[in-house]
Design a protein around this motif. Structure first.
Motif, PDB file in Angstrom:
ATOM      1  N   ILE A  43      -3.308  12.279   9.156  1.00  0.00           N
ATOM      2  CA  ILE A  43      -4.349  11.503   9.846  1.00  0.00           C
ATOM      3  C   ILE A  43      -4.866  10.386   8.950  1.00  0.00           C
ATOM      4  N   TRP A  44      -5.078  10.690   7.666  1.00  0.00           N
ATOM      5  CA  TRP A  44      -5.593   9.663   6.762  1.00  0.00           C
ATOM      6  C   TRP A  44      -4.560   8.565   6.501  1.00  0.00           C
ATOM      7  N   PHE A  45      -3.287   8.934   6.427  1.00  0.00           N
ATOM      8  CA  PHE A  45      -2.252   7.901   6.301  1.00  0.00           C
ATOM      9  C   PHE A  45      -2.293   6.966   7.506  1.00  0.00           C
ATOM     10  N   ALA A  46      -2.457   7.554   8.692  1.00  0.00           N
ATOM     11  CA  ALA A  46      -2.504   6.748   9.913  1.00  0.00           C
ATOM     12  C   ALA A  46      -3.759   5.879   9.954  1.00  0.00           C
ATOM     13  N   VAL A  47      -4.890   6.420   9.525  1.00  0.00           N
ATOM     14  CA  VAL A  47      -6.142   5.645   9.515  1.00  0.00           C
ATOM     15  C   VAL A  47      -6.014   4.446   8.593  1.00  0.00           C
ATOM     16  N   LEU A  48      -5.473   4.660   7.389  1.00  0.00           N
ATOM     17  CA  LEU A  48      -5.317   3.549   6.453  1.00  0.00           C
ATOM     18  C   LEU A  48      -4.376   2.490   7.015  1.00  0.00           C
ATOM     19  N   ALA A  49      -3.249   2.922   7.564  1.00  0.00           N
ATOM     20  CA  ALA A  49      -2.290   1.966   8.112  1.00  0.00           C
ATOM     21  C   ALA A  49      -2.903   1.163   9.251  1.00  0.00           C
ATOM     22  N   ALA A  50      -3.605   1.847  10.153  1.00  0.00           N
ATOM     23  CA  ALA A  50      -4.223   1.154  11.283  1.00  0.00           C
ATOM     24  C   ALA A  50      -5.316   0.200  10.820  1.00  0.00           C
ATOM     25  N   LEU A  51      -6.091   0.619   9.833  1.00  0.00           N
ATOM     26  CA  LEU A  51      -7.176  -0.221   9.326  1.00  0.00           C
ATOM     27  C   LEU A  51      -6.630  -1.502   8.701  1.00  0.00           C
ATOM     28  N   LEU A  52      -5.609  -1.353   7.860  1.00  0.00           N
ATOM     29  CA  LEU A  52      -5.043  -2.529   7.202  1.00  0.00           C
ATOM     30  C   LEU A  52      -4.301  -3.430   8.186  1.00  0.00           C
ATOM     31  N   ALA A  53      -3.691  -2.830   9.203  1.00  0.00           N
ATOM     32  CA  ALA A  53      -2.931  -3.625  10.171  1.00  0.00           C
ATOM     33  C   ALA A  53      -3.840  -4.393  11.129  1.00  0.00           C
ATOM     34  N   SER A  54      -5.003  -3.836  11.417  1.00  0.00           N
ATOM     35  CA  SER A  54      -5.834  -4.429  12.477  1.00  0.00           C
ATOM     36  C   SER A  54      -7.042  -5.207  11.974  1.00  0.00           C
ATOM     37  N   GLN A  55      -7.437  -5.002  10.732  1.00  0.00           N
ATOM     38  CA  GLN A  55      -8.668  -5.611  10.241  1.00  0.00           C
ATOM     39  C   GLN A  55      -8.385  -6.502   9.035  1.00  0.00           C
ATOM     40  N   SER A  56      -8.602  -7.787   9.200  1.00  0.00           N
ATOM     41  CA  SER A  56      -8.356  -8.719   8.097  1.00  0.00           C
ATOM     42  C   SER A  56      -9.320  -8.482   6.938  1.00  0.00           C
ATOM     43  N   TRP A  57     -10.562  -8.066   7.244  1.00  0.00           N
ATOM     44  CA  TRP A  57     -11.525  -7.814   6.173  1.00  0.00           C
ATOM     45  C   TRP A  57     -11.087  -6.651   5.292  1.00  0.00           C
ATOM     46  N   ALA A  58     -10.401  -5.674   5.884  1.00  0.00           N
ATOM     47  CA  ALA A  58      -9.919  -4.540   5.103  1.00  0.00           C
ATOM     48  C   ALA A  58      -8.800  -4.975   4.158  1.00  0.00           C
ATOM     49  N   ARG A  59      -7.871  -5.784   4.680  1.00  0.00           N
ATOM     50  CA  ARG A  59      -6.778  -6.272   3.823  1.00  0.00           C
ATOM     51  C   ARG A  59      -7.327  -7.120   2.682  1.00  0.00           C
ATOM     52  N   ARG A  60      -8.278  -7.975   3.002  1.00  0.00           N
ATOM     53  CA  ARG A  60      -8.834  -8.852   1.971  1.00  0.00           C
ATOM     54  C   ARG A  60      -9.569  -8.048   0.896  1.00  0.00           C
ATOM     55  N   ALA A  61     -10.322  -7.040   1.307  1.00  0.00           N
ATOM     56  CA  ALA A  61     -11.080  -6.241   0.347  1.00  0.00           C
ATOM     57  C   ALA A  61     -10.156  -5.473  -0.589  1.00  0.00           C
ATOM     58  N   VAL A  62      -9.081  -4.914  -0.048  1.00  0.00           N
ATOM     59  CA  VAL A  62      -8.137  -4.166  -0.880  1.00  0.00           C
ATOM     60  C   VAL A  62      -7.422  -5.099  -1.854  1.00  0.00           C
ATOM     61  N   GLN A  63      -7.071  -6.286  -1.376  1.00  0.00           N
ATOM     62  CA  GLN A  63      -6.375  -7.247  -2.237  1.00  0.00           C
ATOM     63  C   GLN A  63      -7.256  -7.734  -3.381  1.00  0.00           C
ATOM     64  N   GLU A  64      -8.555  -7.803  -3.157  1.00  0.00           N
ATOM     65  CA  GLU A  64      -9.463  -8.381  -4.145  1.00  0.00           C
ATOM     66  C   GLU A  64     -10.173  -7.339  -5.009  1.00  0.00           C
ATOM     67  N   ALA A  65      -9.801  -6.088  -4.882  1.00  0.00           N
ATOM     68  CA  ALA A  65     -10.578  -5.018  -5.512  1.00  0.00           C
ATOM     69  C   ALA A  65     -10.171  -4.687  -6.936  1.00  0.00           C
ATOM     70  N   ALA A  66      -9.212  -5.392  -7.515  1.00  0.00           N
ATOM     71  CA  ALA A  66      -8.790  -5.124  -8.901  1.00  0.00           C
ATOM     72  C   ALA A  66      -8.397  -3.675  -9.092  1.00  0.00           C
ATOM     73  N   LEU A  67      -7.433  -3.234  -8.278  1.00  0.00           N
ATOM     74  CA  LEU A  67      -7.026  -1.825  -8.281  1.00  0.00           C
ATOM     75  C   LEU A  67      -6.036  -1.476  -9.392  1.00  0.00           C
ATOM     76  N   GLY A  68      -5.596  -2.461 -10.156  1.00  0.00           N
ATOM     77  CA  GLY A  68      -4.567  -2.199 -11.156  1.00  0.00           C
ATOM     78  C   GLY A  68      -4.947  -1.152 -12.172  1.00  0.00           C
ATOM     79  N   TRP A  69      -6.208  -1.178 -12.639  1.00  0.00           N
ATOM     80  CA  TRP A  69      -6.601  -0.247 -13.694  1.00  0.00           C
ATOM     81  C   TRP A  69      -6.488   1.217 -13.266  1.00  0.00           C
ATOM     82  N   PRO A  70      -7.042   1.644 -12.137  1.00  0.00           N
ATOM     83  CA  PRO A  70      -6.839   3.042 -11.751  1.00  0.00           C
ATOM     84  C   PRO A  70      -5.441   3.323 -11.218  1.00  0.00           C
ATOM     85  N   ALA A  71      -4.764   2.286 -10.697  1.00  0.00           N
ATOM     86  CA  ALA A  71      -3.450   2.512 -10.093  1.00  0.00           C
ATOM     87  C   ALA A  71      -2.402   2.905 -11.124  1.00  0.00           C
ATOM     88  N   VAL A  72      -2.487   2.355 -12.325  1.00  0.00           N
ATOM     89  CA  VAL A  72      -1.463   2.640 -13.339  1.00  0.00           C
ATOM     90  C   VAL A  72      -1.477   4.111 -13.758  1.00  0.00           C
TER      91      VAL A  72
END
Length: 474
Positions: A43-72
């Motif tokens: 369900i959470w995989f589907a929620v994330l996919a739907a959110l990013l696919a349908s909401q431009s503000w969600a895509r922009r926020a994720v892109q600008e969030a400087a996720l590299g540090w925790p992602a590594v």
């Protein structure tokens, strides 16, 4: 987009959807059954996919969030877990497979459980990203946190009534533990205490912010308290419910950790206030309210609490035996561990006559640090701990830089600290729905703390002048 602007209704609806899924997991006994776990992850995989696919503000926020540090470091955790499903994990294949003719030797002693844990970790990452998407705008971040608090208050109210009316039964079935302690929809009252403690900390922030917001909009005359009473009623009621439920769990470590973190939170809120007139009034008021509610709840349950604290000696001895047994298991495989999700098999392997009473019926090590070390090994545990440290530092830096969101960032940081402290004596983080709850909180905090989040210039807007006094921008 001006910081703090009320988001449109679709965004608010999405916030309540995300919060609702988290509490649905709580009601599903913490989503501990494997089928429920995997369903909730999907369900959470589907929620994330739907959110990013349908909401431009969600895509922009994720892109600008400087996720590299925790992602590594998180990617390293996943890589080590994947390698443990092969003979090439850290430390090589576990020797136990030499006793299983024809089996493929792997570094983990329970490949299926490790695979499930991998899916759970990726689901936690998905929830974190959903939180980051909401945290990219102050208005949406507040909407998600307040959705969690509203549903949390409803959950507390249900837990209180359910405990009063049917302390022996949960959804018609016998409770796994005694009816004298409130465990809500979890198998352990201590897990419930972690949730109620986190809600208490966030409700303290909500109360202080609501009071401060009313002072900015109105004058400072005493009778204005009556005008603000309806707005203050919501956080006051939520705080009373979460504190009462926390006391009813009779969790000694849960109450102690919440009290300690709560005092630190109130001190941090007081130190962060600035202004020429009673700068700490909201914090002092919140302190008085919290103290009164806590003392009242303790007084009503004094007898039961006395019995719990009198039993602290035997419980401490039992915890010590659990920790010693599993610390020895970690020392036998310090680098690669036994594989994520392998606790039950490790526990069975190390059980003997001397520790049977202590570890015979447990499902977790009652210490998140020891359990991660023995399952993931030193390498995997260090990578996971690094993820938490990076997120925690981002919250601290954000609380310093983000005046408008400072209180909420402190509240999220306080909830994280509570989980970490209580995790030294219990296992709330091993309960999937609790891990989802914390991941969503950390995600929204990380997004709100990020320096590239939209509308930061609004914080530097010129102050308004009203009646000869300088007022910060709303």
């Amino acid at each position: 987009m001006p910081s703090g602007r009320r988001p449109p209704l679709p965004a608010i609806a999405l916030a309540y959807l995300a919060a609702g899924i988290v509490f649905a997991g709580h009601l599903a006994l913490g989503a501990g059954h494997t089928n429920v776990t995997l369903t909730l992850a999907a369900i959470w995989f589907a929620v994330l996919a739907a959110l990013l696919a349908s909401q431009s503000w969600a895509r922009r926020a994720v892109q600008e969030a400087a996720l590299g540090w925790p992602a590594v470091p998180f990617a390293l955790v996943l890589l080590l877990a994947v390698l443990s499903l092969t003979p090439f994990g850290v430390g090589g294949p576990n020797p136990i497979w030499s006793f299983v003719p024809g089996a493929t030797a792997t570094a983990t002693i329970d490949p299926y459980a490790t695979l499930v844990e991998l899916i759970k970790l990726m689901a936690l990452a998905a929830v974190f990203l959903v939180g980051v998407a909401f945290g990219g705008d102050d208005g949406r971040a507040k909407a998600l946190i307040r959705a969690l608090l509203l549903l949390g208050a409803l959950y507390c109210a249900w837990a209180f009534v359910d405990h009063a009316l049917s302390p022996n039964l949960l959804f018609g079935s016998p409770r796994p533990f005694g009816p004298d302690r409130l465990s809500a929809s979890f198998g352990s009252a201590n897990t419930a205490a972690t949730l109620f403690g986190a809600l208490t900390l966030l409700n303290i922030v909500d109360l202080a912010r609501t009071y401060q917001s009313g002072r900015r909009r109105g004058s400072h005359r005493d009778h204005d308290i009556l005008q603000r009473a309806p707005a203050l009623a919501r956080p006051l009621l939520a705080l009373a419910l979460s504190l009462t439920c926390l006391v009813l769990t009779q969790s000694r470590a849960g109450m102690a950790a919440t009290a300690g973190v709560g005092l630190a939170l109130l001190g941090a809120l007081a130190a962060s206030r600035s202004g020429p007139s009673s700068p700490s009034a909201p914090v002092l008021g919140a302190t008085a309210v919290v103290t009164g509610l806590a003392l009242g709840s303790v007084a009503l349950n004094l007898g039961a609490l006395q019995q719990r604290f009198l039993f602290i000696g035997p419980d401490t001895l039992g915890r010590g035996q659990i920790f010693a047994a599993h610390w020895s298991a970690f020392q036998a495989a310090p680098w690669g561990g036994y594989g994520l999700g392998s606790f039950a098999r490790i526990n069975a392997m190390i059980m003997d006559r001397s520790n049977l009473v202590a570890i015979g019926a447990i499902g977790a090590a009652h210490n998140v640090y020891i359990q991660w070390l023995e399952e993931a090994g030193g390498a995997g545990a260090a990578a996971m701990f690094a993820v938490v440290v990076v997120i925690g530092l981002r919250l601290i830096i954000g609380a310093v830089q983000r005046q408008r969101m400072r209180g909420w960032l402190m509240g999220v940081g306080a909830a994280l600290l509570l989980f970490l402290l209580h995790g030294a004596t219990d296992y709330a983080l091993e309960v999937f729905s609790m891990a989802l709850f914390l991941s969503l909180l950390l995600g929204v905090g990380f997004g709100a703390a990020a320096p590239t989040a939209p509308a930061r210039p609004a914080e530097r807007a010129p102050s308004r002048v009203r009646a000869g006094k300088t007022v910060a921008p709303a």
